[in-house]
Enzyme design. Structure first.
Site, mmCIF file in Angstrom:
data_model
loop_
_atom_site.group_PDB
_atom_site.id
_atom_site.type_symbol
_atom_site.label_atom_id
_atom_site.label_comp_id
_atom_site.label_asym_id
_atom_site.label_seq_id
_atom_site.Cartn_x
_atom_site.Cartn_y
_atom_site.Cartn_z
ATOM 1 N N LYS A 143 74.719 -30.064 43.366
ATOM 2 C CA LYS A 143 74.781 -30.633 44.654
ATOM 3 C C LYS A 143 75.363 -32.152 44.352
ATOM 4 C CE LYS A 143 70.321 -33.136 46.512
ATOM 5 N NZ LYS A 143 69.190 -34.085 46.030
ATOM 6 N N LYS B 227 73.512 -32.814 39.705
ATOM 7 C CA LYS B 227 73.220 -33.701 41.152
ATOM 8 C C LYS B 227 74.381 -34.899 40.830
ATOM 9 C CE LYS B 227 69.807 -35.846 43.436
ATOM 10 N NZ LYS B 227 68.740 -35.897 43.502
#
Ligand code: PBG
Length: 338
Positions: free
Chosen positions: A263, A204
């Protein structure tokens, strides 16, 4: 009769495979399926009508009641999973995010309501403290203002177990603390939740594309209409790095993750591809709020074709190697695929 004479010695004419819709569909390598799409949904306490999120057209903060209605629509469209995020009233936030552990936390009521109305829908829950902390960070701060790793992991373990107790099928730690996947796995098992899976937000990035999400959950420093600038670079990944993402994935695998995630998605297709090439775990990608917002904004200006851009953005994420995609477009795309 074909009287065309140019290129008569051309043995490989690529356009033959593009000649008709039927042939194109035969040779298409990647396609979107509604069962690969996961719909993120926001829920708040209280009654009444859903509140629109200004920077995310079509996305609302549901009440528990409208959330269950939405889940039934999603199921009818062929969606198999949702990712739930709570929007917590600012009066309930504190530096420790203690409301996360309150039985009054609206997230728990939302999980129970969805699992009772739509038992077949997989409910994925966000294991992170940022919806509950007054400062908007994903954990507890030390005296220097850094997010403290190990005490945060203790809090996340408790949150994950409480989500499992409420009925979550999969818990998804999105905080980027070290060691949290293992800690959560052991805590879930100790509480008897062997069947509850972990989708690790493995890679992330500290991304500017999360701005509209922070609007949606009313987290961080900004207000609606102003870009959010909360600095999470002390725990989220540097956008310049890809080998580090592979190491993150490897660690989360070793710690017992059932699925891993990259992400954001669209700006990180190379990372999706690189992770796809090394992991055997199912790979999710999160097309985040800013990716959604920019397609809407450009389409509103008349600068891009909305549906075509939307579908292409998702197809690209699939093509890069994602097995499943969290996307705010999930419901409408699934409907268009019916
Ligand atoms: C925080 C969290 C964020 C998102 C999901 N979980 C924002 C952040 O890290 O600040 C962003 C999702 C999106 O932008 O759609 N735990």
């Amino acid at each position: 009769m074909n009287t065309q004479r140019t290129g008569h010695d051309l043995l490989r004419r690529m356009r033959r495979n593009r000649a008709t819709p039927a042939v194109r569909s035969l040779v298409r390598e990647t396609a979107l399926h509604s069962e690969d799409l996961i719909q993120p949904l926001f829920v708040r306490a209280g009654d009444g009508t859903p509140e629109p999120v200004e920077s995310m057209p079509g996305i609302v903060r549901h009440t528990v009641h409208t959330l269950t209605e939405e889940c039934q629509r999603l199921e009818q469209n062929g969606i198999k999973a949702i990712a739930l995020f709570p929007c917590i009233d600012s009066s309930k936030k504190d530096p420790e995010g203690s409301h996360a552990h309150s039985p009054e936390n609206i997230l728990f009521a939302a999980i129970r309501a969805v699992k009772s109305a739509s038992p077949d829908l997989a409910v994925i829950t966000d294991v992170a403290l940022d919806p509950y902390t007054s400062h908007g960070h994903d954990g507890l701060l030390d005296e220097r203002g850094d997010v403290e790793n190990d005490s945060t992991v203790e809090s996340l373990k408790r949150l994950a177990v409480a989500q499992a107790e409420a009925g979550a099928d999969i818990v998804a730690p999105s905080d980027m603390m070290d060691g949290r996947v293992k800690a959560i796995r052991l805590a879930l098992d100790a509480a008897g939740f062997h069947r509850v899976g972990i989708l690790a937000y493995a890679a992330k990035y500290a991304s500017a594309y999360y701005g509209p999400f922070r609007d949606a959950v009313k987290s961080g420093d900004g207000q609606s209409g102003k870009p959010h600038k909360l600095d999470k670079r002390g725990y989220q990944m540097d956008p310049g790095n890809v080998r580090e993402a592979l190491l993150e994935v490897q660690l989360d695998e070793q710690e017992g993750a059932d699925m891993v995630m990259v992400k954001p998605a669209g700006p990180y297709l190379d990372v999706i591809k690189a992770v796809h090439d090394v992991t055997r775990l199912p790979l999710a990608a999160y097309q985040v709020s800013g990716e959604y917002a920019q397609i809407h904004a450009a389409a509103k200006l008349g600068w891009l074709d909305y549906a075509a851009t939307r579908d292409e953005s998702l197809l690209a994420i699939k093509r890069a190697g994602a097995d499943m995609i969290l996307t705010y477009f999930a419901s409408e795309v699934a409907e268009s695929l019916k």
